[in-house]
Motif scaffolding. Structure first.
Motif: not given
Length: 437
Positions: A173-176, A148-162, A24-32
């Protein structure tokens, strides 16, 4: 040489069952955010979502793939198969659905959600948010990116897209991460005063149980405890029903009630985000308009144009009214349940629907009253939590407005009315929509 989806699935299972995270590649720190002022809501939402993604990625480090093409069988239904299933102490049960084609990734996303729901069915008590769902797909379809954004932000699912790639017998597998525009869209539809709907339940003093202040010493302790219990329960019900809301109670000051008869001095307020607010979306002569970007209005227009002619004219007003009416029913039902007693004595009450901006700026309703604890649900709770985390960072200790009014410890801000109110009341200003910026 290009390999098929099945071959790619088998490659992952045969070669990376115990170390999937290593490719898995492309992991980055959250926006600051570090300019010393309140971060915009979209920054907070993006921080929160990217923290969730990164936490899920970290938890995959000890995951082991335990099955491929796992069959799910239901009576009277055809058998379906999950591409990969894993498990670990950190991420728990993990479901992976893989599609290498843009044309089939929407189907993969739908299947992923259905599989998570199936496991919750066969293991009663399990929630979808307790599972880790991984979509391996190109992420080129807008519908999938939006969902995907809806599930992640509004529905609070533990979901990852690669995003998958296979080359020279190796895979990665590049993190989206959703684009920042998604979070701006949520921001522009959340805390604007015109996007809030309010329900108020007022009821009389209940002698010995919910008494009013008599000697200017503050709300009686037993009254505060009772009101907080009621608002907490209503808030939990709203959370379960998917509302982004705030819930609190008030009692008038003793000097305000002196010499006056207040038949319904106790008030419980619920303010919730209205996704169908007319200032964002309205209809005139079969044309959708509102304070939203053209793309969103065009999508709503496309839905509207497919409705029966008799339903088109008042479609938005109807679904907005239904949303508000459902909120009223939920609050009223929970309130009536909580005020039941052994003698079957009914507590009189009245329901009103005050304007949110008028309520929060009213001297009588919001200033000359005692406030109970304030309970938040959904995205409002997440936004508040992110703000409080920001305020308690050592590098911005004195940079935030009202910082001197905040208590010493974080936990004291979770229900205290003033710290929450200072944040939320300042955010609910109707600014110009900047979704196109």
């Amino acid at each position: 040489m290009e390999i098929s989806e099945n071959e790619f699935r088998d490659f992952l299972f045969d070669n990376h069952s115990e170390n999937l995270s290593s490719i898995i590649v492309g992991r980055r720190d959250p926006i600051s955010w570090s300019n010393g002022s309140f971060p915009p809501i979209h920054i907070l939402l993006q921080q929160s979502a990217e923290k969730k993604i990164n936490e899920a990625l970290d938890n995959l480090e000890d995951m082991i793939l335990t099955a491929r093409e796992l069959r799910l069988e239901r009576e009277a239904d055809s058998t379906t198969r999950i591409d990969l299933v894993g498990n670990s102490e950190s991420c728990g049960l993990t479901i992976i659905e893989l599609k290498k084609s843009k044309q089939t990734e929407r189907q993969a996303f739908s299947e992923l959600l259905a599989y998570a729901n199936h496991f919750c069915t066969i293991f009663p008590g399990l929630k979808e948010s307790s599972l880790t769902s991984i979509l391996v797909a190109p992420m080129e379809t807008r519908t999938v990116r939006d969902a995907y954004a809806q599930e992640l932000v509004s529905n609070n699912k533990c979901i990852v897209a690669l995003i998958p790639e296979h080359k020279n017998s190796t895979a990665k597998l590049t993190v989206y991460y959703p684009d920042s525009s998604y979070y701006k869209w949520f921001e522009n539809n959340l805390l604007d005063d015109r996007s809030m709907i309010t329900v108020a339940i007022a009821f009389p003093e209940i002698k010995g149980w919910i008494d009013l202040e008599r000697d200017q010493s503050g709300m009686p302790e037993h009254s505060a405890k009772a009101l907080n219990t009621i608002t907490s329960s209503i808030s939990k019900t709203l959370e379960a029903c998917g509302y982004h809301s705030m819930c609190y109670s008030t009692q008038p000051w003793a000097e305000v009630t002196l010499g006056y008869d207040f038949p319904f001095p106790n008030v419980i307020y619920v303010a919730a985000v209205n996704p169908f607010s007319s200032f964002r979306t309205a209809i005139n002569n079969d044309e959708i308009y509102g304070s939203s970007k053209d793309g969103r209005l065009a999508e709503i227009q496309a839905v509207h144009d497919q409705l029966s002619e008799t339903e088109r004219e008042f479609w938005i007003e109807t679904i907005e009214g239904n949303f508000h009416n459902r909120l009223i029913r939920i609050v009223r039902k929970e309130f009536e349940k909580l005020l039941k007693n052994k003698k079957q004595e009914k507590i009189r009450y009245e329901i009103s629907l005050p304007d949110w901006y008028g309520l929060k700026t009213s001297m009588i309703d919001s200033v000359t009253v005692h406030h109970g604890e304030l309970y938040l649900t959904g995205l409002l709770r997440e936004i508040h939590s992110e703000y409080i985390e920001y305020i308690y960072r050592p590098d911005v200790k004195y940079a935030i407005y009202y910082s001197d009014d905040f208590p010493k410890y974080f936990y004291n801000t979770l229900r205290s009315f003033l710290p929450i109110w200072e944040i939320l009341s300042g955010l609910g200003v109707g600014d110009t929509d900047d979704e196109d910026e």
